[in-house]
Scaffold this motif. Structure first.
Motif, PDB file in Angstrom:
ATOM      1  N   LYS A 158       0.825  -1.224   0.000  1.00  0.00           N
ATOM      2  CA  LYS A 158       0.000   0.000   0.000  1.00  0.00           C
ATOM      3  C   LYS A 158       0.852   1.265   0.000  1.00  0.00           C
ATOM      4  N   ILE A 159       1.877   1.249  -0.858  1.00  0.00           N
ATOM      5  CA  ILE A 159       2.766   2.411  -0.957  1.00  0.00           C
ATOM      6  C   ILE A 159       2.726   2.915  -2.392  1.00  0.00           C
ATOM      7  N   LYS A 160       2.431   4.199  -2.562  1.00  0.00           N
ATOM      8  CA  LYS A 160       2.464   4.793  -3.912  1.00  0.00           C
ATOM      9  C   LYS A 160       3.730   5.629  -4.018  1.00  0.00           C
ATOM     10  N   LYS A 161       4.543   5.335  -5.004  1.00  0.00           N
ATOM     11  CA  LYS A 161       5.854   5.963  -5.055  1.00  0.00           C
ATOM     12  C   LYS A 161       6.326   6.056  -6.512  1.00  0.00           C
ATOM     13  N   GLY A 162       7.168   7.014  -6.783  1.00  0.00           N
ATOM     14  CA  GLY A 162       7.681   7.191  -8.128  1.00  0.00           C
ATOM     15  C   GLY A 162       9.136   6.817  -8.244  1.00  0.00           C
ATOM     16  N   ALA A 270       0.055  13.451  -0.697  1.00  0.00           N
ATOM     17  CA  ALA A 270      -1.119  13.143  -1.517  1.00  0.00           C
ATOM     18  C   ALA A 270      -1.076  11.683  -2.010  1.00  0.00           C
ATOM     19  N   HIS A 271       0.113  11.193  -2.340  1.00  0.00           N
ATOM     20  CA  HIS A 271       0.217   9.812  -2.864  1.00  0.00           C
ATOM     21  C   HIS A 271      -0.341   8.801  -1.871  1.00  0.00           C
ATOM     22  N   GLN A 272      -0.113   9.040  -0.567  1.00  0.00           N
ATOM     23  CA  GLN A 272      -0.607   8.060   0.402  1.00  0.00           C
ATOM     24  C   GLN A 272      -2.134   8.091   0.497  1.00  0.00           C
ATOM     25  N   LEU A 273      -2.747   9.256   0.231  1.00  0.00           N
ATOM     26  CA  LEU A 273      -4.220   9.308   0.166  1.00  0.00           C
ATOM     27  C   LEU A 273      -4.716   8.450  -0.996  1.00  0.00           C
ATOM     28  N   SER A 274      -3.989   8.525  -2.110  1.00  0.00           N
ATOM     29  CA  SER A 274      -4.378   7.714  -3.272  1.00  0.00           C
ATOM     30  C   SER A 274      -4.151   6.233  -2.997  1.00  0.00           C
ATOM     31  N   ALA A 275      -3.031   5.918  -2.317  1.00  0.00           N
ATOM     32  CA  ALA A 275      -2.716   4.503  -2.065  1.00  0.00           C
ATOM     33  C   ALA A 275      -3.761   3.871  -1.151  1.00  0.00           C
ATOM     34  N   LEU A 276      -4.199   4.606  -0.133  1.00  0.00           N
ATOM     35  CA  LEU A 276      -5.128   4.019   0.847  1.00  0.00           C
ATOM     36  C   LEU A 276      -6.590   4.201   0.471  1.00  0.00           C
ATOM     37  N   PHE A 277      -6.922   5.348  -0.153  1.00  0.00           N
ATOM     38  CA  PHE A 277      -8.344   5.665  -0.395  1.00  0.00           C
ATOM     39  C   PHE A 277      -8.675   5.809  -1.877  1.00  0.00           C
ATOM     40  N   ASP A 278      -7.685   5.541  -2.716  1.00  0.00           N
ATOM     41  CA  ASP A 278      -7.877   5.650  -4.163  1.00  0.00           C
ATOM     42  C   ASP A 278      -8.349   7.053  -4.572  1.00  0.00           C
ATOM     43  N   SER A 279      -7.937   8.076  -3.834  1.00  0.00           N
ATOM     44  CA  SER A 279      -8.313   9.452  -4.207  1.00  0.00           C
ATOM     45  C   SER A 279      -7.666   9.794  -5.544  1.00  0.00           C
ATOM     46  N   ALA A 280      -8.407  10.509  -6.409  1.00  0.00           N
ATOM     47  CA  ALA A 280      -7.811  10.976  -7.671  1.00  0.00           C
ATOM     48  C   ALA A 280      -6.629  11.881  -7.315  1.00  0.00           C
TER      49      ALA A 280
END
Ligand code: NZQ
Ligand code: ZN
Length: 388
Positions: A158-162, A270-280
């Motif tokens: 559950k980590i969003k990273k570039g 912001a990336h962690q909001l997307s990773a956990l809650f699929d926020s745009a």
């Protein structure tokens, strides 16, 4: 201004009907067999994919297609696409879509020739080799069409990273503003928030003497601000979409960011909001960036006041802090006016999620994030709370 090297080899093909010539550009890059990636179906419904495939066929480029890339693209789809690329022995990746499709294509471009796990490149392994990538862009937003970056969610952790590497810069990007006419208002607004954030991540720097790039940042922000509402009112306003399409690229290929330390804390939060809650992505930034600004204001009040005056048309005054706060307020009003969320609750993120968001942020980025102010876990928590 600091020393830098800057290489932007992408060929941009801009204008009406340009996607109908994409086969020629793939062939010019030496592509003989392409994996064509696309998203959840907008390019099928609009007929764009069909026109792209016709063009590849006319240019003698073989292809296999793979649809289904989701927004906030995940690692499981990338593994599947790497398998498809290897099986079909493709020598080129063509992304038809937005940032999620392009980033997936870049991850597949890295992973296909690599014997290990493609996520190694997102955990610090330098990337030096990738299959060539081309783009037909359908949404002005992420700027991935001109950037060396790709952002993927490691679904297991559950980590969003570039990650970034010059070999990931697309060989070409076809930018036809007409392809954006089918965009829902909310997606356009998210794209606007994202491209403005890309400029702001660069604008907020402690590096002194950026006479050229400071002005470039302000100019692109102003241009986006001027045309933004036009595409919300009428998605078929060609000239406004054209301005946004070029602005989105300029905001993130780094021409506005060379020679200066950049921040990027808001993106990490912001990336962690997307990773956990699929926020745009752009919606998450609309919530986080103003909160980050309020929290970091006293790092350099003058810089915030300058932005307020030069972009948000706040009248000059003696009280720079007051000016700076008025600028942040105007930015937030602008985002709200586009129909974007400005609080965590609008993204259905409850207060109780904040400790986990901070934990994952640290797991993804280490003990601090950002440069303008190096944010500790406690700072990050305070910013998430300011966004409640
Ligand atoms: O999937 P389809 O059906 O195509 O629908 C998409 C998707 O639902 C839709 N869409 C796109 N073009 C359309 C359209 N709908 C109708 N008509 C069209 N012409 O829009 C939705 C969002 O698409 P997506 O590709 O996710 O949007 P965007 O370009 O904003 O990309 C966001 C992703 O890019 C990453 C973000 O983190 C996020 O995962 N970023 C990549 C960067 C980079 N590589 O340099 C930098 C950015 O900071 C960002 O992190
Ligand atoms: Zn972004």
């Amino acid at each position: 201004m600091e020393n830098f090297t800057f290489q932007s080899p992408t060929q941009f093909i801009f204008g009406s009907d340009t996607h109908k010539r994409v086969g020629k550009y793939v062939a010019q890059c030496g592509g003989k067999r392409a994996l064509v990636l696309y998203g959840g179906g907008s390019v099928l419904r609009s007929g764009v994919l069909h026109e792209v495939l016709d063009s590849l066929d006319a240019a003698g480029v073989d292809c296999v297609t793979l649809g289904g890339v989701q927004p906030n693209p995940g690692s499981s789809f990338v593994y599947q696409a790497i398998e498809a690329a290897r099986e079909a022995q493709v020598d080129f990746l063509l992304a038809v879509g937005g940032g999620s499709v392009i980033d997936t294509a870049k991850a597949v471009a890295l992973g296909t020739p690599y014997a290990g796990d493609f996520l190694d490149f997102f955990r610090g392994k330098p990337a030096t080799e990738a299959l060539p990538v081309g783009v037909v862009l359908t949404i002005p937003a992420a700027g991935s069409e001109g950037s060396p970056n790709t952002v993927i969610t490691d679904e297991e952790n559950k980590i969003k990273k570039g990650t970034k590497a010059d070999c990931l810069r697309p060989r070409f990007a076809v930018l036809n503003p007409e392809l954006t006419f089918t965009l829902p208002k909310y997606q356009s607004a998210c794209g606007i928030s994202d491209m403005m954030s890309h400029i702001l991540e660069r604008y907020f720097t402690k590096t002194p003497d950026n006479a050229v790039t400071d002005r470039m940042c302000e100019a692109v922000l102003l241009a986006v601000k001027d045309v933004a509402m036009r595409v919300i009112i009428d998605s078929e306003d060609y000239q406004a979409q054209a301005a946004l399409m070029w602005a989105g690229m300029l905001a993130h290929n780094n021409i506005c960011g060379v020679g200066r330390e950049q921040d990027w804390a808001s993106h990490a939060l912001a990336h962690q909001l997307s990773a956990l809650f699929d926020s745009a992505h752009g919606a998450a930034l609309a919530v986080i960036f103003p909160a980050w600004m309020r929290y970091c204001l006293d790092e350099d009040v003058e810089r915030f006041a300058r932005l307020a005056a030069n972009v948000w048309e706040v009248p000059a005054g003696d009280d720079k802090r007051q000016m700076a706060l008025a600028g942040i307020e105007r930015y937030q009003e602008f985002l709200r006016g586009l129909g974007l969320p400005t609080k965590l609750e609008h993204l259905d993120v409850p207060e109780e999620a904040i400790p986990q968001l901070v934990e994952l942020l640290v797991a993804a980025n280490g003990p601090t994030v950002g440069n303008f102010k190096k944010l500790t876990a406690a700072d990050a928590e305070a910013i998430y709370r300011l966004a409640l």
